[in-house]
Design a protein around this motif. Structure first.
Motif, PDB file in Angstrom:
ATOM      1  N   GLY A   1       0.808  -1.217   0.000  1.00 21.01           N
ATOM      2  CA  GLY A   1       0.000   0.000   0.000  1.00 21.01           C
ATOM      3  C   GLY A   1       0.836   1.259   0.000  1.00 21.01           C
ATOM      4  O   GLY A   1       0.520   2.234  -0.696  1.00 21.01           O
ATOM      5  N   MET A   2       1.932   1.267   0.763  1.00 21.66           N
ATOM      6  CA  MET A   2       2.772   2.456   0.822  1.00 21.66           C
ATOM      7  C   MET A   2       3.539   2.668  -0.476  1.00 21.66           C
ATOM      8  O   MET A   2       3.749   3.811  -0.895  1.00 21.66           O
ATOM      9  N   THR A   3       3.944   1.600  -1.125  1.00 22.92           N
ATOM     10  CA  THR A   3       4.662   1.728  -2.396  1.00 22.92           C
ATOM     11  C   THR A   3       3.761   2.331  -3.465  1.00 22.92           C
ATOM     12  O   THR A   3       4.180   3.196  -4.245  1.00 22.92           O
ATOM     13  N   VAL A   4       2.505   1.898  -3.497  1.00 24.09           N
ATOM     14  CA  VAL A   4       1.538   2.470  -4.444  1.00 24.09           C
ATOM     15  C   VAL A   4       1.292   3.933  -4.096  1.00 24.09           C
ATOM     16  O   VAL A   4       1.293   4.803  -4.977  1.00 24.09           O
ATOM     17  N   LEU A   5       1.073   4.223  -2.823  1.00 25.69           N
ATOM     18  CA  LEU A   5       0.823   5.596  -2.385  1.00 25.69           C
ATOM     19  C   LEU A   5       1.976   6.520  -2.743  1.00 25.69           C
ATOM     20  O   LEU A   5       1.772   7.646  -3.203  1.00 25.69           O
ATOM     21  N   ALA A   6       3.201   6.034  -2.577  1.00 22.89           N
ATOM     22  CA  ALA A   6       4.383   6.863  -2.816  1.00 22.89           C
ATOM     23  C   ALA A   6       4.566   7.247  -4.282  1.00 22.89           C
ATOM     24  O   ALA A   6       5.330   8.167  -4.594  1.00 22.89           O
ATOM     25  N   LYS A   7       3.874   6.579  -5.176  1.00 29.82           N
ATOM     26  CA  LYS A   7       3.974   6.890  -6.608  1.00 29.82           C
ATOM     27  C   LYS A   7       3.142   8.101  -7.001  1.00 29.82           C
ATOM     28  O   LYS A   7       3.323   8.651  -8.089  1.00 29.82           O
ATOM     29  N   SER A   8       2.222   8.505  -6.142  1.00 32.98           N
ATOM     30  CA  SER A   8       1.275   9.571  -6.488  1.00 32.98           C
ATOM     31  C   SER A   8       1.679  10.897  -5.875  1.00 32.98           C
ATOM     32  O   SER A   8       1.668  11.055  -4.653  1.00 32.98           O
ATOM     33  N   SER A   9       1.998  11.867  -6.716  1.00 34.38           N
ATOM     34  CA  SER A   9       2.342  13.202  -6.237  1.00 34.38           C
ATOM     35  C   SER A   9       1.153  13.842  -5.529  1.00 34.38           C
ATOM     36  O   SER A   9       1.300  14.464  -4.471  1.00 34.38           O
ATOM     37  N   GLU A  10      -0.037  13.664  -6.091  1.00 32.64           N
ATOM     38  CA  GLU A  10      -1.245  14.262  -5.518  1.00 32.64           C
ATOM     39  C   GLU A  10      -1.543  13.690  -4.133  1.00 32.64           C
ATOM     40  O   GLU A  10      -1.798  14.432  -3.180  1.00 32.64           O
ATOM     41  N   LEU A  11      -1.503  12.373  -4.029  1.00 34.63           N
ATOM     42  CA  LEU A  11      -1.811  11.747  -2.748  1.00 34.63           C
ATOM     43  C   LEU A  11      -0.726  12.009  -1.718  1.00 34.63           C
ATOM     44  O   LEU A  11      -1.004  12.202  -0.533  1.00 34.63           O
ATOM     45  N   MET A  12       0.533  12.027  -2.148  1.00 36.06           N
ATOM     46  CA  MET A  12       1.608  12.305  -1.201  1.00 36.06           C
ATOM     47  C   MET A  12       1.563  13.753  -0.724  1.00 36.06           C
ATOM     48  O   MET A  12       1.909  14.042   0.429  1.00 36.06           O
ATOM     49  N   SER A  13       1.113  14.663  -1.563  1.00 37.78           N
ATOM     50  CA  SER A  13       0.931  16.047  -1.120  1.00 37.78           C
ATOM     51  C   SER A  13      -0.163  16.120  -0.072  1.00 37.78           C
ATOM     52  O   SER A  13      -0.061  16.883   0.908  1.00 37.78           O
ATOM     53  N   TYR A  14      -1.220  15.310  -0.265  1.00 37.77           N
ATOM     54  CA  TYR A  14      -2.293  15.228   0.720  1.00 37.77           C
ATOM     55  C   TYR A  14      -1.760  14.682   2.046  1.00 37.77           C
ATOM     56  O   TYR A  14      -2.044  15.225   3.125  1.00 37.77           O
ATOM     57  N   VAL A  15      -0.977  13.628   1.974  1.00 33.98           N
ATOM     58  CA  VAL A  15      -0.392  13.028   3.177  1.00 33.98           C
ATOM     59  C   VAL A  15       0.561  14.008   3.853  1.00 33.98           C
ATOM     60  O   VAL A  15       0.538  14.186   5.080  1.00 33.98           O
ATOM     61  N   ALA A  16       1.399  14.663   3.060  1.00 31.62           N
ATOM     62  CA  ALA A  16       2.401  15.579   3.601  1.00 31.62           C
ATOM     63  C   ALA A  16       1.775  16.767   4.311  1.00 31.62           C
ATOM     64  O   ALA A  16       2.390  17.352   5.215  1.00 31.62           O
ATOM     65  N   ALA A  17       0.567  17.118   3.936  1.00 34.30           N
ATOM     66  CA  ALA A  17      -0.116  18.267   4.545  1.00 34.30           C
ATOM     67  C   ALA A  17      -0.861  17.895   5.820  1.00 34.30           C
ATOM     68  O   ALA A  17      -1.357  18.774   6.526  1.00 34.30           O
ATOM     69  N   SER A  18      -0.936  16.613   6.114  1.00 34.87           N
ATOM     70  CA  SER A  18      -1.676  16.139   7.279  1.00 34.87           C
ATOM     71  C   SER A  18      -0.714  15.739   8.393  1.00 34.87           C
ATOM     72  O   SER A  18       0.078  14.812   8.244  1.00 34.87           O
ATOM     73  N   SER A  19      -0.812  16.409   9.520  1.00 35.11           N
ATOM     74  CA  SER A  19       0.047  16.077  10.653  1.00 35.11           C
ATOM     75  C   SER A  19      -0.207  14.653  11.136  1.00 35.11           C
ATOM     76  O   SER A  19       0.738  13.915  11.451  1.00 35.11           O
ATOM     77  N   THR A  20      -1.462  14.243  11.161  1.00 39.73           N
ATOM     78  CA  THR A  20      -1.806  12.888  11.598  1.00 39.73           C
ATOM     79  C   THR A  20      -1.187  11.847  10.683  1.00 39.73           C
ATOM     80  O   THR A  20      -0.559  10.877  11.139  1.00 39.73           O
ATOM     81  N   ALA A  21      -1.363  12.039   9.372  1.00 38.94           N
ATOM     82  CA  ALA A  21      -0.843  11.075   8.401  1.00 38.94           C
ATOM     83  C   ALA A  21       0.679  11.038   8.426  1.00 38.94           C
ATOM     84  O   ALA A  21       1.294   9.968   8.465  1.00 38.94           O
ATOM     85  N   MET A  22       1.317  12.213   8.426  1.00 35.41           N
ATOM     86  CA  MET A  22       2.779  12.238   8.345  1.00 35.41           C
ATOM     87  C   MET A  22       3.432  11.740   9.626  1.00 35.41           C
ATOM     88  O   MET A  22       4.497  11.120   9.585  1.00 35.41           O
ATOM     89  N   THR A  23       2.809  11.980  10.758  1.00 37.38           N
ATOM     90  CA  THR A  23       3.361  11.458  12.005  1.00 37.38           C
ATOM     91  C   THR A  23       3.366   9.937  11.981  1.00 37.38           C
ATOM     92  O   THR A  23       4.337   9.289  12.397  1.00 37.38           O
ATOM     93  N   ALA A  24       2.279   9.359  11.461  1.00 39.12           N
ATOM     94  CA  ALA A  24       2.191   7.896  11.356  1.00 39.12           C
ATOM     95  C   ALA A  24       3.188   7.351  10.342  1.00 39.12           C
ATOM     96  O   ALA A  24       3.853   6.341  10.584  1.00 39.12           O
ATOM     97  N   VAL A  25       3.303   8.018   9.206  1.00 44.96           N
ATOM     98  CA  VAL A  25       4.234   7.583   8.167  1.00 44.96           C
ATOM     99  C   VAL A  25       5.675   7.694   8.665  1.00 44.96           C
ATOM    100  O   VAL A  25       6.490   6.785   8.491  1.00 44.96           O
ATOM    101  N   ALA A  26       6.005   8.804   9.299  1.00 46.94           N
ATOM    102  CA  ALA A  26       7.370   9.028   9.773  1.00 46.94           C
ATOM    103  C   ALA A  26       7.772   8.041  10.869  1.00 46.94           C
ATOM    104  O   ALA A  26       8.955   7.749  11.036  1.00 46.94           O
ATOM    105  N   ALA A  27       6.808   7.521  11.590  1.00 45.35           N
ATOM    106  CA  ALA A  27       7.093   6.590  12.684  1.00 45.35           C
ATOM    107  C   ALA A  27       7.263   5.152  12.213  1.00 45.35           C
ATOM    108  O   ALA A  27       7.709   4.300  12.981  1.00 45.35           O
ATOM    109  N   SER A  28       6.911   4.887  10.966  1.00 37.95           N
ATOM    110  CA  SER A  28       6.938   3.516  10.447  1.00 37.95           C
ATOM    111  C   SER A  28       8.135   3.310   9.518  1.00 37.95           C
ATOM    112  O   SER A  28       8.255   3.982   8.491  1.00 37.95           O
TER     113      SER A  28
END
Length: 305
Positions: A112-139
């Motif tokens: 799931g993360m490999t697919v997500l990482a391919k999308s500039s639009e979705l990664m911009s959405y993730v990068a703008a979310s403190s909740t999402a990025m905190t979870a991503v950065a911790a994994s």
């Protein structure tokens, strides 16, 4: 007899009709945790079929129930086929974003993360979310996928929210420091990188290893050779003898992008501690001082083994 035979024929001819039947059963069940556990093999196998997922993403009510069940969401995140189908279909993406346990589950699965990482639009959405990025950065799983993707890291490096989360996570920094795409993305957005340098330093000194620390004077090839390896973050205090513009003290990133130009005059003082953190870079950086009055105190910090 005919209906029984037809039912069997449908099951063998295509997985969709039988999966559709089972999904209707799942949607109607009182306890979906039990259903997903009892039908885990069927569900996991079925969602790896493109035709099945083509059908599922067009059934918002059923897909929503799958995404909002921890067992269902986990299996979807473990499947490249399922993740690709969901994250490339706008209505499905909307449901995905609203999944209750999305950020406690999705970052822990490579597919799931490999697919997500391919999308500039979705990664911009993730990068703008403190909740999402905190979870991503911790994994470590999530950050390995993100750090390996230039697309993902470009989005992360452009977001102060994302960089704040990354800089506070030893896990995230360890994934970044060994990844060429990640390092390049941060070096290419130097202003953002430098804005979180203190947070990065405070994170790494907690459990990383100080590999080297020394004083660099003027244009010293030996100093640059010393910081060529191992893989590490480089932190430095940089000054020059006086305020004259006739000489400079510069740090260039390993990709030759400028990291820092020293403007602070300190007199003929050779520093022996990082009393001021001027700049962060990576091993392979180059210090260029045009006069003996250029001083730098340098530390290399390597990630935990």
């Amino acid at each position: 007899m005919f209906s029984v035979l037809q039912n069997f024929l449908n099951q063998f001819a295509s997985p969709v009709p039988y999966f559709q039947l089972k999904m209707i059963q799942m949607a109607a069940t009182v306890n979906r945790d039990i259903w997903f556990q009892n039908n885990a093999d069927l569900f996991a196998t079925s969602i790896n079929d493109v035709d099945v997922m083509t059908w599922l993403i067009t059934q918002p009510d059923i897909l929503d129930k799958c995404l909002n069940n921890s067992f269902g969401l986990t299996m979807l995140a473990q499947s490249t086929t399922a993740s690709t189908a969901i994250l490339t279909h706008d209505p499905a993406v909307t449901l995905w974003k609203q999944a209750t346990n999305l950020w406690s589950i999705w970052p822990n699965h490579t597919a799931g993360m490999t697919v997500l990482a391919k999308s500039s639009e979705l990664m911009s959405y993730v990068a703008a979310s403190s909740t999402a990025m905190t979870a991503v950065a911790a994994s470590s799983t999530a950050m390995t996928a993100v750090a390996a993707s230039s697309t993902a890291m470009t989005a992360v490096a452009a977001s102060s929210t994302a960089m704040t989360a990354v800089a506070a996570s030893s896990t995230a920094l360890a994934a970044i420091v060994v990844s060429t795409p990640a390092r390049n993305a941060l070096m290419n957005n130097n202003a953002m990188l430098q804005s979180v340098r203190h947070r990065i330093y405070n994170t790494v000194i907690a459990n990383w290893t100080k590999n080297k620390f020394f004083i660099h004077k003027e244009n010293s090839p030996s100093a640059n050779a010393a910081i060529a390896s191992p893989v590490a973050f480089v932190f430095a205090l940089m000054t020059k003898f006086d305020s004259s513009d006739t000489y400079t003290n510069i740090l260039n990133h390993p990709n030759n992008m400028r990291a820092y130009l020293a403007t602070r005059a300190s007199g003929n003082v050779s520093h022996s501690a990082l009393t001021t953190l001027d700049v962060v870079s990576f091993n392979g950086a180059n210090f260029v001082g045009t006069e003996i009055g250029c001083y730098s105190y340098i530390e290399l910090w390597t990630p935990p083994a």
